[in-house]
Design a protein around this motif. Structure first.
Motif, PDB file in Angstrom:
ATOM      1  N   UNK A  58      11.374   6.287 -10.132  1.00 45.65           N
ATOM      2  CA  UNK A  58      10.626   6.117  -8.889  1.00 45.65           C
ATOM      3  C   UNK A  58      11.547   5.645  -7.768  1.00 45.65           C
ATOM      4  N   UNK A  59      12.450   4.719  -8.076  1.00 45.87           N
ATOM      5  CA  UNK A  59      13.371   4.203  -7.057  1.00 45.87           C
ATOM      6  C   UNK A  59      14.422   5.237  -6.665  1.00 45.87           C
ATOM      7  N   UNK A  60      14.692   6.207  -7.547  1.00 51.23           N
ATOM      8  CA  UNK A  60      15.588   7.303  -7.175  1.00 51.23           C
ATOM      9  C   UNK A  60      14.883   8.281  -6.256  1.00 51.23           C
ATOM     10  N   UNK A  61      13.569   8.513  -6.501  1.00 47.48           N
ATOM     11  CA  UNK A  61      12.790   9.398  -5.628  1.00 47.48           C
ATOM     12  C   UNK A  61      12.542   8.758  -4.267  1.00 47.48           C
ATOM     13  N   UNK A  62      12.244   7.460  -4.277  1.00 49.49           N
ATOM     14  CA  UNK A  62      11.958   6.709  -3.053  1.00 49.49           C
ATOM     15  C   UNK A  62      12.918   5.512  -3.011  1.00 49.49           C
ATOM     16  N   UNK A  63      14.133   5.701  -2.459  1.00 50.64           N
ATOM     17  CA  UNK A  63      15.133   4.623  -2.476  1.00 50.64           C
ATOM     18  C   UNK A  63      14.604   3.338  -1.856  1.00 50.64           C
ATOM     19  N   UNK A  64      15.003   2.213  -2.434  1.00 46.39           N
ATOM     20  CA  UNK A  64      14.574   0.904  -1.939  1.00 46.39           C
ATOM     21  C   UNK A  64      15.169   0.646  -0.566  1.00 46.39           C
ATOM     22  N   UNK A  65      14.322   0.355   0.401  1.00 44.78           N
ATOM     23  CA  UNK A  65      14.779   0.060   1.761  1.00 44.78           C
ATOM     24  C   UNK A  65      14.973  -1.428   1.983  1.00 44.78           C
ATOM     25  N   UNK A  66      14.304  -2.253   1.173  1.00 40.13           N
ATOM     26  CA  UNK A  66      14.373  -3.699   1.355  1.00 40.13           C
ATOM     27  C   UNK A  66      14.865  -4.407   0.103  1.00 40.13           C
ATOM     28  N   UNK A  67      15.590  -3.680  -0.744  1.00 42.19           N
ATOM     29  CA  UNK A  67      16.281  -4.287  -1.844  1.00 42.19           C
ATOM     30  C   UNK A  67      15.402  -4.997  -2.849  1.00 42.19           C
ATOM     31  N   UNK A  68      15.837  -6.213  -3.215  1.00 45.89           N
ATOM     32  CA  UNK A  68      15.192  -6.953  -4.290  1.00 45.89           C
ATOM     33  C   UNK A  68      13.731  -7.267  -3.979  1.00 45.89           C
ATOM     34  N   UNK A  69      13.419  -7.567  -2.714  1.00 45.42           N
ATOM     35  CA  UNK A  69      12.034  -7.885  -2.351  1.00 45.42           C
ATOM     36  C   UNK A  69      11.111  -6.707  -2.649  1.00 45.42           C
ATOM     37  N   UNK A  70      11.564  -5.501  -2.364  1.00 43.72           N
ATOM     38  CA  UNK A  70      10.749  -4.311  -2.625  1.00 43.72           C
ATOM     39  C   UNK A  70      10.641  -4.055  -4.126  1.00 43.72           C
ATOM     40  N   UNK A  71      11.733  -4.319  -4.869  1.00 45.21           N
ATOM     41  CA  UNK A  71      11.698  -4.156  -6.322  1.00 45.21           C
ATOM     42  C   UNK A  71      10.693  -5.118  -6.955  1.00 45.21           C
ATOM     43  N   UNK A  72      10.670  -6.348  -6.481  1.00 42.22           N
ATOM     44  CA  UNK A  72       9.701  -7.327  -6.982  1.00 42.22           C
ATOM     45  C   UNK A  72       8.272  -6.882  -6.677  1.00 42.22           C
ATOM     46  N   UNK A  73       8.054  -6.281  -5.499  1.00 47.66           N
ATOM     47  CA  UNK A  73       6.718  -5.790  -5.143  1.00 47.66           C
ATOM     48  C   UNK A  73       6.276  -4.688  -6.103  1.00 47.66           C
ATOM     49  N   UNK A  74       7.207  -3.796  -6.501  1.00 45.45           N
ATOM     50  CA  UNK A  74       6.882  -2.768  -7.496  1.00 45.45           C
ATOM     51  C   UNK A  74       6.471  -3.413  -8.823  1.00 45.45           C
ATOM     52  N   UNK A  75       7.180  -4.465  -9.220  1.00 39.66           N
ATOM     53  CA  UNK A  75       6.856  -5.138 -10.477  1.00 39.66           C
ATOM     54  C   UNK A  75       5.500  -5.823 -10.403  1.00 39.66           C
ATOM     55  N   UNK A  76       5.151  -6.360  -9.230  1.00 34.05           N
ATOM     56  CA  UNK A  76       3.827  -6.959  -9.063  1.00 34.05           C
ATOM     57  C   UNK A  76       2.729  -5.908  -9.188  1.00 34.05           C
TER      58      UNK A  76
ATOM     59  N   UNK B 204       0.838  -1.203   0.000  1.00 31.97           N
ATOM     60  CA  UNK B 204       0.000   0.000   0.000  1.00 31.97           C
ATOM     61  C   UNK B 204       0.871   1.250   0.000  1.00 31.97           C
ATOM     62  N   UNK B 205       1.991   1.217   0.755  1.00 30.87           N
ATOM     63  CA  UNK B 205       2.905   2.350   0.778  1.00 30.87           C
ATOM     64  C   UNK B 205       3.557   2.543  -0.594  1.00 30.87           C
ATOM     65  N   UNK B 206       3.949   1.446  -1.243  1.00 25.91           N
ATOM     66  CA  UNK B 206       4.557   1.555  -2.570  1.00 25.91           C
ATOM     67  C   UNK B 206       3.550   2.097  -3.585  1.00 25.91           C
ATOM     68  N   UNK B 207       2.297   1.636  -3.490  1.00 27.96           N
ATOM     69  CA  UNK B 207       1.266   2.139  -4.402  1.00 27.96           C
ATOM     70  C   UNK B 207       1.055   3.633  -4.223  1.00 27.96           C
ATOM     71  N   UNK B 208       1.129   4.089  -2.969  1.00 25.54           N
ATOM     72  CA  UNK B 208       0.972   5.524  -2.737  1.00 25.54           C
ATOM     73  C   UNK B 208       2.134   6.308  -3.348  1.00 25.54           C
ATOM     74  N   UNK B 209       3.349   5.778  -3.281  1.00 26.19           N
ATOM     75  CA  UNK B 209       4.486   6.438  -3.924  1.00 26.19           C
ATOM     76  C   UNK B 209       4.226   6.613  -5.424  1.00 26.19           C
ATOM     77  N   UNK B 210       3.684   5.564  -6.068  1.00 27.97           N
ATOM     78  CA  UNK B 210       3.420   5.644  -7.504  1.00 27.97           C
ATOM     79  C   UNK B 210       2.357   6.690  -7.794  1.00 27.97           C
ATOM     80  N   UNK B 211       1.259   6.666  -7.031  1.00 28.18           N
ATOM     81  CA  UNK B 211       0.174   7.631  -7.290  1.00 28.18           C
ATOM     82  C   UNK B 211       0.636   9.056  -7.066  1.00 28.18           C
ATOM     83  N   UNK B 212       1.403   9.298  -6.007  1.00 26.74           N
ATOM     84  CA  UNK B 212       1.885  10.650  -5.741  1.00 26.74           C
ATOM     85  C   UNK B 212       2.818  11.118  -6.858  1.00 26.74           C
TER      86      UNK B 212
END
Length: 484
Positions: free
Chosen positions: A423-441, A402-410
């Motif tokens: 997007x990852x430059x604006x909101x740096x990944x805090x949990x690495x690959x797992x967070x990147x996969x969540x963005x792709x989902x 939900x937090x990642x979705x809000x980053x995209x909408x904002x």
């Protein structure tokens, strides 16, 4: 609910909403909290900001009503409203902050909403509510029909009605809603929209109540830790599968669709531009009410995720042993008290001052924080029990979608598109690959995206290694573009 005398008398004495309505300070409490929390759809406010706003309110009232009006400082009123005797505010600590935070309780929001219904309305519509009720009955009847022939017959009937309507429009006979019907339906829409925002606080309240009950069970548990884990995890699965859990998930899946959000925005713009609706002078926030739903839903999602993290930490071996130690001490005190009472001569009364033992569970910190893997101590399993290794439970990383979705909408509010790398430059990944996969989902399930296979991008993030040093990680993938 049976509103007999006993039930109503109990509610009058114990329910926070009724206590608010009976309070001498009800006009101050209701007007202030409605203006600060409900009208702008604010979910959480720091103590300093809330106290400052209340101090300004009190100053204005003293200027108008006299210096002796509401003599106490604002912080005293806030603490009083958050006390157990009132229960109008919820006071807690957010993760990473030592400043108390405040939020409304569902009871307060219900009381304020009921006060809003007391105002006289210039127009009271009934047609739209009747049509809504009729449509709900049709949905339940059709949705529970198991006979395929009956379902096909109903679909064909609906198709015939649509074909007839198309023929009328092609012939130039277009039926339009008159001004009264438009006002009726818009009034019904605004009421349901506000009710939906109110429901989110009650959903969060129910989840927090469940979390408290689970913690109490942990503190009072007498069996093995393996059996406790099995029971607790089973109960949390039951929450997701409950009526409330399924309904919330269905709502969330529907609203998280970017096409649904765009459709809602277009419909609201068109409806608010209609002259009969404009005559009603609707609240300006109704234009973005679907975004308020999203923010409220995201807050509820974060609360559930944070409670899950708390539960994992509460089940940490160190906390487990501490809880058992506390309960052993209490049981020892209870046994000694009983032995002392039995040893007294007949007729002599034992008096022990303040014997009630209180256990204060850790205060919730309902904002997302990264999961930290604790050190798992060795615990001897009880005889006949197989102890479960809970290390996997603690090592999980919880990604807040939900937090990642809000980053995209904002990010898409002031631009038509943005790449995943930007997007990852604006909101740096805090949990690495797992967070990147969540963005792709989210890119595949929720948002409109375009993938440029011809262009590759490198996404970089930093992670701390086992040696405490910071390492740079990177992933190379085709360019993913989120589109508004």
């Amino acid at each position: 609910m049976n509103l007999d005398y006993v039930t109503l008398d109990l509610l009058r004495q114990s329910h926070p909403a009724w206590r608010l309505l009976r309070s001498d300070h009800a006009p101050l409490v209701a007007s202030f909290l409605q203006r600060v929390f409900i009208a702008p759809n604010v979910r959480v406010m720091p103590q300093s900001d809330l106290a400052e706003a209340l101090e300004d309110e009190l100053f204005a009232l003293r200027e108008r009503l006299g210096a002796g009006t509401f003599p106490k400082p604002a912080i005293d009123y806030l603490n009083d409203w958050a006390g157990t005797e009132k229960g109008w505010l919820r006071k807690f600590y957010a993760s990473g902050s030592d400043e108390p935070q405040f939020d409304l309780t569902p009871a307060t929001e219900k009381a304020v909403a009921w006060l809003g219904t007391l105002a006289a309305r210039s127009f009271v519509g009934t047609e739209s509510r009747l049509l809504t009720l009729f449509e709900l009955l049709k949905q339940m009847s059709e949705g529970s029909e198991t006979d395929p022939q009956a379902r096909i017959a109903e679909l064909r009937k609906r198709r015939d009605e649509i074909d007839f309507e198309i023929a009328r429009v092609e012939a130039g006979d277009i039926s339009l809603l008159d001004d009264t019907a438009l006002k009726d339906r818009f009034q019904q829409f605004t009421q349901l929209a506000r009710d939906l925002l109110t429901d989110f606080r009650e959903v969060e309240h129910n989840f927090r109540g469940l979390d408290r009950r689970v913690r109490e069970r942990i503190a009072l548990w007498e069996g093995s830790k393996g059996a406790l884990l099995e029971e607790i995890m089973g109960e949390r699965d039951a929450i997701a599968d409950s009526d409330q859990g399924r309904s919330f998930r269905a709502f969330w899946d529907f609203l998280m669709s970017s096409s649904r959000q765009e459709e809602l925005s277009n419909l609201l713009e068109r409806v608010l531009a209609l002259p009969p609706v404009a005559e009603l002078k609707p609240d300006a926030r109704i234009r973005r009410v679907h975004y308020d739903w999203l923010e409220a839903g995201e807050h509820a999602q974060r609360t559930v995720a944070q409670l899950s993290q708390q539960l994992r930490r509460f089940l940490d071996d160190q906390a487990w042993l501490e809880n058992r130690r506390i309960m052993d001490i209490l049981h020892g005190i209870e046994a000694k008290a009983l032995a002392l009472r039995e040893s007294l001569p007949p007729g002599e009364v034992m008096s022990i001052a303040d014997t009630a033992a209180g256990i204060e569970l850790p205060m919730e910190r309902p904002l997302y924080t990264p999961t930290v893997k604790p050190v798992i101590a060795d615990i001897e399993p009880e005889s006949g029990d197989v102890e479960v290794d809970a290390a996997a439970l603690y090592s999980q990383i919880l990604i807040d979608k939900a937090q990642l979705a809000r980053h995209i909408r904002h990010a898409l509010q002031d631009r038509s598109q943005i790449t995943l790398r930007e997007l990852c430059e604006m909101q740096p990944l805090r949990h690495g690959l797992a967070e990147l996969v969540a963005y792709l989902q989210l890119a595949g399930d929720t948002f409109k995206t375009v993938t440029d296979e011809e262009a590759a991008e490198t996404i970089v993030w930093k992670r701390e290694g086992p040696d405490g040093q910071e390492y740079v990680k990177q992933a190379r993938l085709p360019r993913v573009i989120f589109v508004r």
